[in-house]
Design a protein around this motif. Structure first.
Motif, PDB file in Angstrom:
ATOM      1  N   ARG A 273     -13.446  10.327  -7.666  1.00 47.07           N
ATOM      2  CA  ARG A 273     -12.550  10.936  -8.202  1.00 47.07           C
ATOM      3  C   ARG A 273     -11.121  10.223  -8.285  1.00 47.07           C
ATOM      4  NH1 ARG A 273     -12.530  13.890  -3.597  1.00 47.07           N
ATOM      5  NH2 ARG A 273     -10.243  14.127  -2.464  1.00 47.07           N
ATOM      6  N   ILE A 274     -10.017  10.471  -8.943  1.00 46.45           N
ATOM      7  CA  ILE A 274      -9.050   9.605  -9.137  1.00 46.45           C
ATOM      8  C   ILE A 274      -7.627  10.656  -8.641  1.00 46.45           C
ATOM      9  CG2 ILE A 274      -7.275   8.364 -10.506  1.00 46.45           C
ATOM     10  CD1 ILE A 274     -10.105   6.789 -10.164  1.00 46.45           C
ATOM     11  N   GLU A 275      -6.997  10.160  -7.796  1.00 45.06           N
ATOM     12  CA  GLU A 275      -5.875  10.913  -7.449  1.00 45.06           C
ATOM     13  C   GLU A 275      -4.553  10.267  -7.737  1.00 45.06           C
ATOM     14  OE1 GLU A 275      -5.923  11.899  -3.180  1.00 45.06           O
ATOM     15  OE2 GLU A 275      -7.684  13.441  -3.576  1.00 45.06           O
ATOM     16  N   ARG A 276      -3.531  10.847  -8.377  1.00 43.43           N
ATOM     17  CA  ARG A 276      -2.433  10.362  -8.593  1.00 43.43           C
ATOM     18  C   ARG A 276      -1.307  10.753  -7.651  1.00 43.43           C
ATOM     19  NH1 ARG A 276      -5.021  10.227 -13.219  1.00 43.43           N
ATOM     20  NH2 ARG A 276      -5.374   8.447 -14.265  1.00 43.43           N
ATOM     21  N   GLU A 277      -0.276  10.240  -7.168  1.00 44.69           N
ATOM     22  CA  GLU A 277       0.924  10.783  -6.507  1.00 44.69           C
ATOM     23  C   GLU A 277       2.191   9.893  -6.649  1.00 44.69           C
ATOM     24  OE1 GLU A 277      -0.806  10.827  -2.592  1.00 44.69           O
ATOM     25  OE2 GLU A 277      -1.103   8.721  -2.384  1.00 44.69           O
ATOM     26  N   ILE A 278       2.926  10.655  -6.256  1.00 47.49           N
ATOM     27  CA  ILE A 278       4.473  10.009  -6.354  1.00 47.49           C
ATOM     28  C   ILE A 278       4.621   9.612  -4.997  1.00 47.49           C
ATOM     29  CG2 ILE A 278       7.030  10.359  -6.834  1.00 47.49           C
ATOM     30  CD1 ILE A 278       5.250  10.383  -9.395  1.00 47.49           C
ATOM     31  N   VAL A 279       5.077   8.233  -4.686  1.00 44.62           N
ATOM     32  CA  VAL A 279       5.072   7.894  -3.508  1.00 44.62           C
ATOM     33  C   VAL A 279       6.627   7.443  -3.327  1.00 44.62           C
ATOM     34  CG1 VAL A 279       4.548   6.030  -1.527  1.00 44.62           C
ATOM     35  CG2 VAL A 279       2.885   6.976  -3.329  1.00 44.62           C
ATOM     36  N   SER A 280       7.305   7.935  -2.074  1.00 51.48           N
ATOM     37  CA  SER A 280       8.729   7.665  -2.052  1.00 51.48           C
ATOM     38  C   SER A 280       8.689   6.456  -0.992  1.00 51.48           C
ATOM     39  CB  SER A 280       9.382   8.724  -1.440  1.00 51.48           C
ATOM     40  OG  SER A 280       9.186  10.017  -2.206  1.00 51.48           O
ATOM     41  N   TYR A 281       9.586   5.437  -1.236  1.00 52.36           N
ATOM     42  CA  TYR A 281       9.574   4.383  -0.458  1.00 52.36           C
ATOM     43  C   TYR A 281      11.183   4.271   0.080  1.00 52.36           C
ATOM     44  CZ  TYR A 281       4.939   2.584  -1.793  1.00 52.36           C
ATOM     45  OH  TYR A 281       3.840   2.259  -2.144  1.00 52.36           O
ATOM     46  N   ASP A 282      11.308   4.146   1.569  1.00 48.83           N
ATOM     47  CA  ASP A 282      12.476   3.781   1.786  1.00 48.83           C
ATOM     48  C   ASP A 282      13.029   2.493   1.363  1.00 48.83           C
ATOM     49  OD1 ASP A 282      14.217   2.242   4.040  1.00 48.83           O
ATOM     50  OD2 ASP A 282      14.418   4.548   4.713  1.00 48.83           O
ATOM     51  N   LYS A 283      14.352   2.082   0.832  1.00 44.28           N
ATOM     52  CA  LYS A 283      14.750   1.093   0.196  1.00 44.28           C
ATOM     53  C   LYS A 283      15.070  -0.101   1.234  1.00 44.28           C
ATOM     54  CE  LYS A 283      17.082   3.171  -3.908  1.00 44.28           C
ATOM     55  NZ  LYS A 283      18.427   3.603  -4.419  1.00 44.28           N
ATOM     56  N   GLU A 284      15.390   0.353   2.258  1.00 42.35           N
ATOM     57  CA  GLU A 284      15.708  -0.564   3.226  1.00 42.35           C
ATOM     58  C   GLU A 284      14.491  -1.243   3.983  1.00 42.35           C
ATOM     59  OE1 GLU A 284      18.571   0.594   6.286  1.00 42.35           O
ATOM     60  OE2 GLU A 284      20.119   1.228   4.727  1.00 42.35           O
ATOM     61  N   ARG A 285      13.618  -0.303   4.451  1.00 42.26           N
ATOM     62  CA  ARG A 285      12.303  -0.789   5.139  1.00 42.26           C
ATOM     63  C   ARG A 285      11.057  -1.122   4.236  1.00 42.26           C
ATOM     64  NH1 ARG A 285      11.191   4.142   8.911  1.00 42.26           N
ATOM     65  NH2 ARG A 285      12.047   4.958   7.090  1.00 42.26           N
ATOM     66  N   GLU A 286      11.356  -0.653   3.039  1.00 44.96           N
ATOM     67  CA  GLU A 286      10.161  -0.795   1.951  1.00 44.96           C
ATOM     68  C   GLU A 286       8.808  -0.146   2.629  1.00 44.96           C
ATOM     69  OE1 GLU A 286      10.216  -2.603  -0.883  1.00 44.96           O
ATOM     70  OE2 GLU A 286      12.361  -2.793  -0.697  1.00 44.96           O
ATOM     71  N   GLU A 287       8.965   0.757   3.292  1.00 44.71           N
ATOM     72  CA  GLU A 287       7.955   1.491   3.668  1.00 44.71           C
ATOM     73  C   GLU A 287       7.893   2.739   3.012  1.00 44.71           C
ATOM     74  OE1 GLU A 287       8.353   2.110   7.899  1.00 44.71           O
ATOM     75  OE2 GLU A 287       8.190  -0.104   8.346  1.00 44.71           O
ATOM     76  N   PRO A 288       6.643   3.586   2.770  1.00 43.25           N
ATOM     77  CA  PRO A 288       6.176   4.781   2.176  1.00 43.25           C
ATOM     78  C   PRO A 288       6.745   5.801   3.162  1.00 43.25           C
ATOM     79  CG  PRO A 288       4.245   3.868   2.810  1.00 43.25           C
ATOM     80  CD  PRO A 288       5.462   2.823   2.893  1.00 43.25           C
ATOM     81  N   VAL A 289       7.523   6.878   2.690  1.00 45.11           N
ATOM     82  CA  VAL A 289       8.244   8.079   3.471  1.00 45.11           C
ATOM     83  C   VAL A 289       7.625   9.372   2.939  1.00 45.11           C
ATOM     84  CG1 VAL A 289      10.172   6.560   4.315  1.00 45.11           C
ATOM     85  CG2 VAL A 289      10.323   8.086   2.311  1.00 45.11           C
ATOM     86  N   GLU A 290       7.217   9.240   1.982  1.00 44.61           N
ATOM     87  CA  GLU A 290       6.585  10.710   1.590  1.00 44.61           C
ATOM     88  C   GLU A 290       5.586  10.336   0.452  1.00 44.61           C
ATOM     89  OE1 GLU A 290       8.029  15.229  -0.166  1.00 44.61           O
ATOM     90  OE2 GLU A 290       9.483  13.168   0.074  1.00 44.61           O
ATOM     91  N   TYR A 291       4.595  11.422   0.316  1.00 42.01           N
ATOM     92  CA  TYR A 291       3.619  11.186  -0.670  1.00 42.01           C
ATOM     93  C   TYR A 291       3.579  12.649  -1.465  1.00 42.01           C
ATOM     94  CZ  TYR A 291       1.661   7.271   1.780  1.00 42.01           C
ATOM     95  OH  TYR A 291       1.811   5.934   2.254  1.00 42.01           O
ATOM     96  N   CYS A 292       3.501  12.682  -2.635  1.00 38.08           N
ATOM     97  CA  CYS A 292       3.437  13.892  -3.415  1.00 38.08           C
ATOM     98  C   CYS A 292       2.559  13.794  -4.419  1.00 38.08           C
ATOM     99  CB  CYS A 292       4.715  14.342  -3.920  1.00 38.08           C
ATOM    100  SG  CYS A 292       4.869  15.922  -4.741  1.00 38.08           S
ATOM    101  N   ASN A 293       1.119  14.665  -4.208  1.00 36.83           N
ATOM    102  CA  ASN A 293       0.198  14.461  -5.250  1.00 36.83           C
ATOM    103  C   ASN A 293       0.716  15.249  -6.538  1.00 36.83           C
ATOM    104  OD1 ASN A 293      -2.625  15.713  -6.400  1.00 36.83           O
ATOM    105  ND2 ASN A 293      -3.360  14.672  -4.972  1.00 36.83           N
ATOM    106  N   ILE A 294       0.172  14.768  -7.545  1.00 37.66           N
ATOM    107  CA  ILE A 294       0.629  15.334  -8.870  1.00 37.66           C
ATOM    108  C   ILE A 294      -0.627  15.677  -9.712  1.00 37.66           C
ATOM    109  CG2 ILE A 294       2.945  14.024  -9.078  1.00 37.66           C
ATOM    110  CD1 ILE A 294       1.528  12.212 -10.894  1.00 37.66           C
ATOM    111  N   ASP A 295      -1.832  15.649  -9.247  1.00 38.73           N
ATOM    112  CA  ASP A 295      -3.294  16.119  -9.973  1.00 38.73           C
ATOM    113  C   ASP A 295      -3.177  17.248 -10.510  1.00 38.73           C
ATOM    114  OD1 ASP A 295      -4.073  13.388  -9.244  1.00 38.73           O
ATOM    115  OD2 ASP A 295      -5.080  14.350  -7.401  1.00 38.73           O
ATOM    116  N   LEU A 296      -2.218  18.342 -10.141  1.00 39.21           N
ATOM    117  CA  LEU A 296      -2.132  19.711 -10.894  1.00 39.21           C
ATOM    118  C   LEU A 296      -1.405  19.597 -12.240  1.00 39.21           C
ATOM    119  CD1 LEU A 296      -1.324  21.964  -7.908  1.00 39.21           C
ATOM    120  CD2 LEU A 296      -3.546  21.663  -9.073  1.00 39.21           C
TER     121      LEU A 296
END
Length: 88
Positions: A6-29
């Motif tokens: 299956r394929i999953e899509r999500e919105i990933v939030s990245y911290d602007k300073e550290r360039e690291e992901p901070v949150e994942y939000c699945n949008i498959d619904l």
């Protein structure tokens, strides 16, 4: 080559300073037709497999479709629509 189960899509939030992901939000619904009404696919990527940096307006539209599940902080974070194949 293995095909994804299956394929999953999500919105990933990245911290602007550290360039690291901070949150994942699945949008498959969210129905795919609605997703492509928010993010227009590139001609060579009709299924939105590539990563797509999101505008403030696009993040707000996704958040509305998800009833506020994305913690929005445009000063601190930037947002990307990402797609992942799930393999077994």
């Amino acid at each position: 080559m293995k095909q994804p189960v299956r394929i999953e899509r999500e919105i990933v939030s990245y911290d602007k300073e550290r360039e690291e992901p901070v949150e994942y939000c699945n949008i498959d619904l969210i129905p795919f037709k609605e997703i492509i009404s928010i993010v227009v696919p590139k001609a060579d990527d009709p299924a939105l497999y590539d990563g797509y940096p999101l505008t403030n307006e696009q993040v707000i539209a996704f958040n509305k479709a998800l009833s506020g599940n994305i913690n929005i902080d445009f000063k601190k974070d930037y947002y990307v629509l990402e797609c992942t194949g799930i393999y077994e």
